[in-house]
Write a protein that holds these residues in place. Structure first.
Motif, PDB file in Angstrom:
ATOM      1  N   GLN A 227       0.736  -1.117   0.026  1.00 35.54           N
ATOM      2  CA  GLN A 227      -0.103   0.136   0.096  1.00 35.54           C
ATOM      3  C   GLN A 227       0.784   1.375   0.018  1.00 35.54           C
ATOM      4  OE1 GLN A 227       0.212  -2.321   2.346  1.00 35.54           O
ATOM      5  NE2 GLN A 227       0.526  -1.370   4.323  1.00 35.54           N
ATOM      6  N   THR A 228       2.261   1.126   0.359  1.00 39.48           N
ATOM      7  CA  THR A 228       2.998   2.401   0.212  1.00 39.48           C
ATOM      8  C   THR A 228       3.526   2.604  -1.225  1.00 39.48           C
ATOM      9  OG1 THR A 228       4.828   0.770   0.973  1.00 39.48           O
ATOM     10  CG2 THR A 228       3.865   2.077   2.575  1.00 39.48           C
ATOM     11  N   GLN A 229       3.320   1.804  -2.147  1.00 45.29           N
ATOM     12  CA  GLN A 229       3.951   2.030  -3.338  1.00 45.29           C
ATOM     13  C   GLN A 229       2.972   3.022  -4.293  1.00 45.29           C
ATOM     14  OE1 GLN A 229       3.880  -2.131  -4.097  1.00 45.29           O
ATOM     15  NE2 GLN A 229       6.243  -2.294  -4.077  1.00 45.29           N
ATOM     16  N   VAL A 230       3.253   4.126  -4.060  1.00 49.89           N
ATOM     17  CA  VAL A 230       2.387   5.114  -4.733  1.00 49.89           C
ATOM     18  C   VAL A 230       2.069   5.042  -6.200  1.00 49.89           C
ATOM     19  CG1 VAL A 230       2.232   7.852  -5.158  1.00 49.89           C
ATOM     20  CG2 VAL A 230       3.511   6.968  -3.287  1.00 49.89           C
ATOM     21  N   ASN A 231       3.037   4.725  -7.165  1.00 46.84           N
ATOM     22  CA  ASN A 231       2.571   4.293  -8.333  1.00 46.84           C
ATOM     23  C   ASN A 231       1.798   3.255  -8.695  1.00 46.84           C
ATOM     24  OD1 ASN A 231       4.516   6.384  -8.856  1.00 46.84           O
ATOM     25  ND2 ASN A 231       6.095   5.175  -9.537  1.00 46.84           N
ATOM     26  N   LEU A 232       1.942   2.016  -8.016  1.00 50.90           N
ATOM     27  CA  LEU A 232       1.074   1.100  -8.162  1.00 50.90           C
ATOM     28  C   LEU A 232      -0.406   1.379  -7.530  1.00 50.90           C
ATOM     29  CD1 LEU A 232       3.571  -1.836  -7.383  1.00 50.90           C
ATOM     30  CD2 LEU A 232       2.530  -1.180  -9.428  1.00 50.90           C
ATOM     31  N   MET A 233      -0.481   2.085  -6.612  1.00 49.81           N
ATOM     32  CA  MET A 233      -1.774   2.632  -6.069  1.00 49.81           C
ATOM     33  C   MET A 233      -2.568   3.438  -7.219  1.00 49.81           C
ATOM     34  SD  MET A 233      -1.589   0.853  -3.342  1.00 49.81           S
ATOM     35  CE  MET A 233      -3.084   0.682  -2.337  1.00 49.81           C
ATOM     36  N   GLU A 234      -1.842   4.155  -7.671  1.00 49.45           N
ATOM     37  CA  GLU A 234      -2.185   5.079  -8.830  1.00 49.45           C
ATOM     38  C   GLU A 234      -2.802   4.045  -9.892  1.00 49.45           C
ATOM     39  OE1 GLU A 234      -2.680   8.111  -9.184  1.00 49.45           O
ATOM     40  OE2 GLU A 234      -2.258   8.575  -7.004  1.00 49.45           O
ATOM     41  N   GLN A 235      -1.965   2.953 -10.204  1.00 48.93           N
ATOM     42  CA  GLN A 235      -2.511   1.965 -11.076  1.00 48.93           C
ATOM     43  C   GLN A 235      -3.977   1.375 -10.701  1.00 48.93           C
ATOM     44  OE1 GLN A 235      -0.653  -2.048 -11.214  1.00 48.93           O
ATOM     45  NE2 GLN A 235       0.356  -1.353 -13.383  1.00 48.93           N
ATOM     46  N   LEU A 236      -4.041   1.111  -9.676  1.00 47.42           N
ATOM     47  CA  LEU A 236      -5.423   0.737  -9.058  1.00 47.42           C
ATOM     48  C   LEU A 236      -6.392   1.791  -9.717  1.00 47.42           C
ATOM     49  CD1 LEU A 236      -5.249  -1.077  -5.752  1.00 47.42           C
ATOM     50  CD2 LEU A 236      -5.450  -1.982  -7.715  1.00 47.42           C
ATOM     51  N   LYS A 237      -6.043   2.981  -9.185  1.00 48.32           N
ATOM     52  CA  LYS A 237      -7.471   4.036  -9.140  1.00 48.32           C
ATOM     53  C   LYS A 237      -7.399   4.030 -11.082  1.00 48.32           C
ATOM     54  CE  LYS A 237      -5.618   7.075  -5.678  1.00 48.32           C
ATOM     55  NZ  LYS A 237      -4.916   8.390  -5.666  1.00 48.32           N
ATOM     56  N   LYS A 238      -6.648   3.835 -11.578  1.00 47.89           N
ATOM     57  CA  LYS A 238      -6.749   3.632 -13.187  1.00 47.89           C
ATOM     58  C   LYS A 238      -7.583   2.564 -13.490  1.00 47.89           C
ATOM     59  CE  LYS A 238      -4.409   3.523 -17.559  1.00 47.89           C
ATOM     60  NZ  LYS A 238      -2.956   3.168 -18.483  1.00 47.89           N
ATOM     61  N   ILE A 239      -7.413   1.418 -12.894  1.00 49.90           N
ATOM     62  CA  ILE A 239      -8.192   0.240 -13.447  1.00 49.90           C
ATOM     63  C   ILE A 239      -9.161   0.435 -13.012  1.00 49.90           C
ATOM     64  CG2 ILE A 239      -8.399  -2.178 -12.699  1.00 49.90           C
ATOM     65  CD1 ILE A 239      -5.415  -2.504 -12.213  1.00 49.90           C
ATOM     66  N   ARG A 240      -9.735   1.246 -11.612  1.00 53.77           N
ATOM     67  CA  ARG A 240     -11.225   1.501 -11.482  1.00 53.77           C
ATOM     68  C   ARG A 240     -11.537   2.248 -12.642  1.00 53.77           C
ATOM     69  NH1 ARG A 240     -13.758   1.435  -6.377  1.00 53.77           N
ATOM     70  NH2 ARG A 240     -15.240   3.186  -6.732  1.00 53.77           N
ATOM     71  N   ARG A 241     -11.055   3.401 -12.943  1.00 50.40           N
ATOM     72  CA  ARG A 241     -11.553   4.219 -13.842  1.00 50.40           C
ATOM     73  C   ARG A 241     -11.983   3.721 -15.048  1.00 50.40           C
ATOM     74  NH1 ARG A 241      -7.572   7.914 -12.036  1.00 50.40           N
ATOM     75  NH2 ARG A 241      -6.189   7.247 -13.654  1.00 50.40           N
ATOM     76  N   VAL A 242     -11.083   2.693 -15.491  1.00 52.33           N
ATOM     77  CA  VAL A 242     -11.325   2.087 -16.862  1.00 52.33           C
ATOM     78  C   VAL A 242     -12.506   1.193 -16.831  1.00 52.33           C
ATOM     79  CG1 VAL A 242     -10.461   0.397 -18.135  1.00 52.33           C
ATOM     80  CG2 VAL A 242      -9.051   2.189 -17.481  1.00 52.33           C
ATOM     81  N   ILE A 243     -12.642   0.515 -15.746  1.00 52.52           N
ATOM     82  CA  ILE A 243     -14.090  -0.017 -15.409  1.00 52.52           C
ATOM     83  C   ILE A 243     -15.040   0.533 -15.499  1.00 52.52           C
ATOM     84  CG2 ILE A 243     -15.138  -1.906 -13.979  1.00 52.52           C
ATOM     85  CD1 ILE A 243     -12.418  -2.895 -13.024  1.00 52.52           C
ATOM     86  N   GLN A 244     -15.093   1.645 -14.540  1.00 51.55           N
ATOM     87  CA  GLN A 244     -16.375   2.616 -14.726  1.00 51.55           C
ATOM     88  C   GLN A 244     -16.684   3.191 -15.801  1.00 51.55           C
ATOM     89  OE1 GLN A 244     -14.722   5.294 -11.848  1.00 51.55           O
ATOM     90  NE2 GLN A 244     -16.120   4.758 -10.285  1.00 51.55           N
ATOM     91  N   LYS A 245     -15.681   3.304 -16.853  1.00 51.78           N
ATOM     92  CA  LYS A 245     -16.001   3.925 -18.302  1.00 51.78           C
ATOM     93  C   LYS A 245     -17.154   2.954 -18.784  1.00 51.78           C
ATOM     94  CE  LYS A 245     -12.562   7.024 -19.789  1.00 51.78           C
ATOM     95  NZ  LYS A 245     -11.342   7.007 -20.537  1.00 51.78           N
ATOM     96  N   GLN A 246     -16.925   1.865 -18.523  1.00 51.60           N
ATOM     97  CA  GLN A 246     -17.968   0.969 -19.394  1.00 51.60           C
ATOM     98  C   GLN A 246     -19.186   0.706 -18.716  1.00 51.60           C
ATOM     99  OE1 GLN A 246     -16.078  -2.353 -21.962  1.00 51.60           O
ATOM    100  NE2 GLN A 246     -14.446  -1.915 -20.321  1.00 51.60           N
ATOM    101  N   ILE A 247     -19.078   0.565 -17.336  1.00 47.97           N
ATOM    102  CA  ILE A 247     -20.323   0.450 -16.512  1.00 47.97           C
ATOM    103  C   ILE A 247     -20.186   1.467 -15.437  1.00 47.97           C
ATOM    104  CG2 ILE A 247     -21.777  -1.212 -15.141  1.00 47.97           C
ATOM    105  CD1 ILE A 247     -20.156  -3.371 -16.600  1.00 47.97           C
TER     106      ILE A 247
END
Lengths: 333, 492
Positions: A227-247
């Motif tokens: 949870q301390t890996q900033v860039n990887l946590m940003e990646q999670l946010k991106k995955i979330r956004r990408v999913i949200q775009k479709q549904i």
């Protein structure tokens, strides 16, 4: 260095565990999940129960500081952490100091405190009203994400849902292969990407395929990360956004897989992953060992992320629903 | 949320600050907080209790009670005791002439397979040819995982597809290693629960039949109280030679290491500090002790810093700091190394009390200040960089115009530089006391107000007072304060 070698607190417990596993299989099936939950939690419960009884048997009557100190130690062994354990003890002290207490009173009080900490709300997986339900699974390295996904897929399959997996762990060596093997065993479709590719693209394609093929549930795996890996946590946010775009209302569930052997870092994990991915529930994995998983108590207390499922073994059916009331009952039953 | 975890100890010692003497009562409070801090770090309860007994006995001795700076003394006792328990680290693998067998064991998900790869790489760097053996026949795709790692490192991986018994796989592998000229065989065994008799028996059988030269237990750095139970089970079943703790690149404080050390008594061989295969480091007991105590792992920070500068440059820098001739130019070249995405935040995670700050700022914010500082230094003449004392009002205005910042920022930057230089100069000094002081200074500053710039510590005036004189001065000071308060009350 040898000052701890001779101290053995768990020897009797281990014998009990052997007896448990020796129980006939038919019994287990009949007793259902409740039995299995109890077995998974038996160590915690045994420990707490016998020790409290011991406390009172040894010095019946008045609740004194010594007694509370011992209770504190017992609570600490569950991994609930000094802060939460102290709170429980303080509460008991307030209620019972200097009074004669019975075991029942003490137990009822501890139970009430635990129930306060555990949120009593539905632990059902939230399903979409229409279209595919998207479940994003996150967690630190080695917490048991992939195995939990396989178990979850099996569980949902048994409930009559058509499941699709998205192998979003494109980082770790052979993680995709691992999930693919599970998918083959379960007979569910899986969406994969080449090693090192963008996990968000895998998530996107998984959701797209779920929409296209009309799957009921799409479970998206992610690479383990701290949870301390900033860039990887940003990646999670991106995955979330990408999913949200479709549904737009997806992901319907973001499940954090927490290792029951984890200590106080579990709190930081719950916080870090909640902030990045907005966790809606916890899967408490590996509760079948000697670990107690008590860290979920402070987690519940601070972040109110409900524990939804509990992993109690290595087999596919060893993922059971978590019920706070039963959990607390299981601790002391 | 971490203020209780991370600053608990500093609070404990802050309570002692300004007190001339330790009474048993106020020390107990400090010790209680040390205990709490260890428990928050996931050190096992029994281990903590034993540790606290040892420390209390030492701390309550006369030496501490009569010492001039009790908070330092107490901290040093706790710290030294921890270092003694964690160390000595042993980052070596004794190798004999024939084929050496290293067996890795641990719970599921502790990081065995990745660590196998890291060890193989470590051996490769030392010109020793390793061979990886996929003895994990339980987890799906564990063999593939090891094969991928083997390809990445160009290390042979021995597998037996479809094999049912890991014992035979291991035995055959050792034979093959001899033929292929591999000197070290690393066995990647399946993760197991300590209470799983069947799988533990299997490990014992591998141990007996293959007779590994080294049996290493891999422990998850995030583990809680259960570390004691599982380590004891592995230790009872196998003759362990060493420990490797993984996942220490996060914010887990790794107190389990103390528990496992206490139970097994075997040395820590390495620690894993990242997912990449080069992230295997020897343990620094001092750094680990600070980390477990919640003082922040300054040593890990120093190690990370070391990674950024090559050895030669580091020596040059240390030399400069030791000679106290650290200039703005050196400062600038260091800042430039820090302006890298994500790096600063990682640094901050090493430091206690910096958590909230880290959360508050994005990467951009973090490096912005650094870039501005670099800009300011760029607008200075070489002479100014060498001797910042000569910067007067007009020079300051010129520099500010050149860098496009308001003049006060030039001043702020210079102040910060002076404070940083002090701390860093202390950090490289040889004495443990000086280093500790520098660490505390950093930490105090961070806790007091993470947004403030580092304060310069006051240097001694060279005049030493007796305790009576100090007492008299203190009384005078308090009297004066009371007088002022009285006046204020009357005035208001």
């Amino acid at each position: 260095m040898g000052w701890l070698w001779n101290k053995s607190h768990d020897a009797p417990d281990q014998d009990k565990a052997v007896n448990d596993t020796a129980q006939p299989k038919a019994d287990q099936a009949k007793a259902g999940w409740w039995q299995r939950l109890k077995q998974g939690l038996k160590r915690t419960s045994d420990l707490l129960r016998t020790d409290i009884r011991d406390l009172l048997a040894r010095r019946e009557g008045e609740l004194v500081d010594n007694l509370l100190d011992e209770l504190y130690t017992i609570l600490l062994r569950t991994d609930m952490g000094p802060q939460a354990a102290r709170q429980v003890c303080d509460r008991l002290a307030e209620q019972y100091r200097g009074r004669l207490v019975t075991l029942d009173q003490l137990l009822a009080s501890v139970k009430a405190t635990f129930l306060d900490m555990l949120r009593r709300e539905s632990t059902q997986i939230r399903m979409a009203t229409a279209g595919p339900t998207v479940i994003l699974v996150v967690g630190v390295n080695g917490s048991g994400k992939t195995t939990s996904i396989a178990k979850l897929a099996y569980r949902l399959q048994n409930q009559g849902y058509r499941v699709l997996l998205g192998a979003g762990d494109t980082f770790r060596a052979a993680a995709v292969e691992q999930l693919t093997i599970w998918a083959q065993r379960l007979g569910v479709p899986i969406v994969t990407g080449p090693p090192g590719s963008d996990p968000a693209s895998v998530a996107h394609r998984a959701v797209a395929q779920a929409l296209q093929t009309g799957a009921d549930v799409c479970i998206v795996d992610t690479a383990g990360r701290l949870q301390t890996q900033v860039n990887l946590m940003e990646q999670l946010k991106k995955i979330r956004r990408v999913i949200q775009k479709q549904i737009p209302e997806a992901p319907h569930e973001v499940l954090l897989v927490l290792d029951a052997t984890a200590g106080q870092n579990g709190i930081s994990q719950a916080q870090g992953f909640s902030e990045a991915a907005g966790c809606t529930g916890i899967i408490l994995a590996k509760l079948d060992g000697t670990a107690k998983g008590g860290v979920i108590l402070p987690i519940q207390q601070r972040f109110q992320i409900p524990v939804k499922l509990v992993g109690v073994g290595e087999k596919l059916e060893d993922l059971i629903e978590f019920d706070p009331v039963q959990f607390v009952e299981g601790l002391f039953a | 949320m971490f203020e209780s975890l991370r600053t608990g100890l500093s609070n404990a010692f802050r309570a002692l600050q300004g007190k001339a003497r330790l009474t048993e009562a106020n020390m107990r409070e400090g010790l209680r907080l040390v205990e709490n801090s260890l428990l928050e770090a996931d050190v096992n309860v029994d281990v903590v209790r034993q540790f606290m007994e040892n420390v209390s006995a030492k701390a309550l001795g006369e030496k501490v009670l009569n010492s001039l700076d009790p908070s330092h003394q107490l901290l040093l006792i706790v710290y030294k005791e921890l270092v003694a328990l964690l160390g000595p680290a042993d980052p070596t693998l004794p190798l004999k002439k024939e084929v050496n067998v290293i067996m890795m064991c641990g719970l599921q998900g502790s990081g065995k397979t990745t660590t196998c790869g890291k060890l193989a790489r470590w051996l490769q760097e030392r010109k020793i040819r390793p061979m990886l053996v996929a003895a994990d026949l339980q987890r799906p795709a564990a063999i593939e995982q090891l094969q991928v790692i083997g390809r990445q490192l160009d290390v042979p991986v021995y597998t037996e597809p479809g094999a049912g018994d890991p014992v035979t796989v291991c035995r055959n592998a050792v034979g093959r290693a001899g033929q292929e000229g591999c000197k070290v065989v690393i066995l990647d065994t399946a993760g197991r629960l300590a209470i799983d008799r069947e799988l533990m028996d299997q490990l014992v059988r591998i141990d007996r039949l293959v007779q590994p030269d080294e049996v290493l237990l891999v422990v998850d750095g995030m583990m809680g109280q259960d570390a004691v139970q599982s380590a004891r089970a592995f230790n009872d079943a196998l003759e362990l030679n060493g420990l490797i703790m993984t996942k220490l690149d996060g914010d887990a404080r790794g107190g389990a290491l103390l528990s496992v050390r206490a139970v097994t008594g075997v040395p820590v061989k390495f620690i894993g500090t990242g997912e990449h295969l080069d992230a295997l480091e020897p343990l620094h007991p001092e750094g680990m002790a600070s980390r477990i105590l919640g003082l922040g792992d300054m040593l890990a920070m120093a190690t990370e810093a070391q990674r950024l500068v090559d050895e030669q440059e580091r020596q040059r820098m240390e030399q400069k700091l030791r000679e106290r001739s650290f200039t703005l130019d050196d400062f600038k070249s260091q800042l430039e190394k820090l302006v890298r995405p994500g790096l600063l935040q990682r640094f901050m995670s090493f430091m206690p009390g910096m958590d909230q700050l880290r959360e508050l700022m994005g990467d951009e914010d973090a490096t912005l200040a650094l870039r501005r500082a670099i800009g300011i230094i760029n607008s200075m003449t070489p002479q100014e960089r060498q001797y910042p004392e000569i910067i007067d009002l007009s020079r300051r205005c010129r520099i500010a115009r050149g860098a496009g910042v308001p003049p006060f920022e030039v001043n702020a930057m210079l102040k910060q530089f002076a404070a940083m230089r002090d701390v860093m100069e202390n950090l490289v000094q040889v004495g443990a006391a000086e280093r500790l002081q520098a660490i505390q200074q950093l930490q105090q500053a961070a806790i007091r107000d993470p947004f403030s710039v580092l304060q310069r510590t006051k240097k001694g005036t060279g005049k030493r007072l007796t305790s009576q004189e100090r007492e008299r001065l203190r009384m005078q000071r308090e009297k004066e304060l009371r007088r002022r308060k009285r006046q204020q009350r009357r005035g208001g």
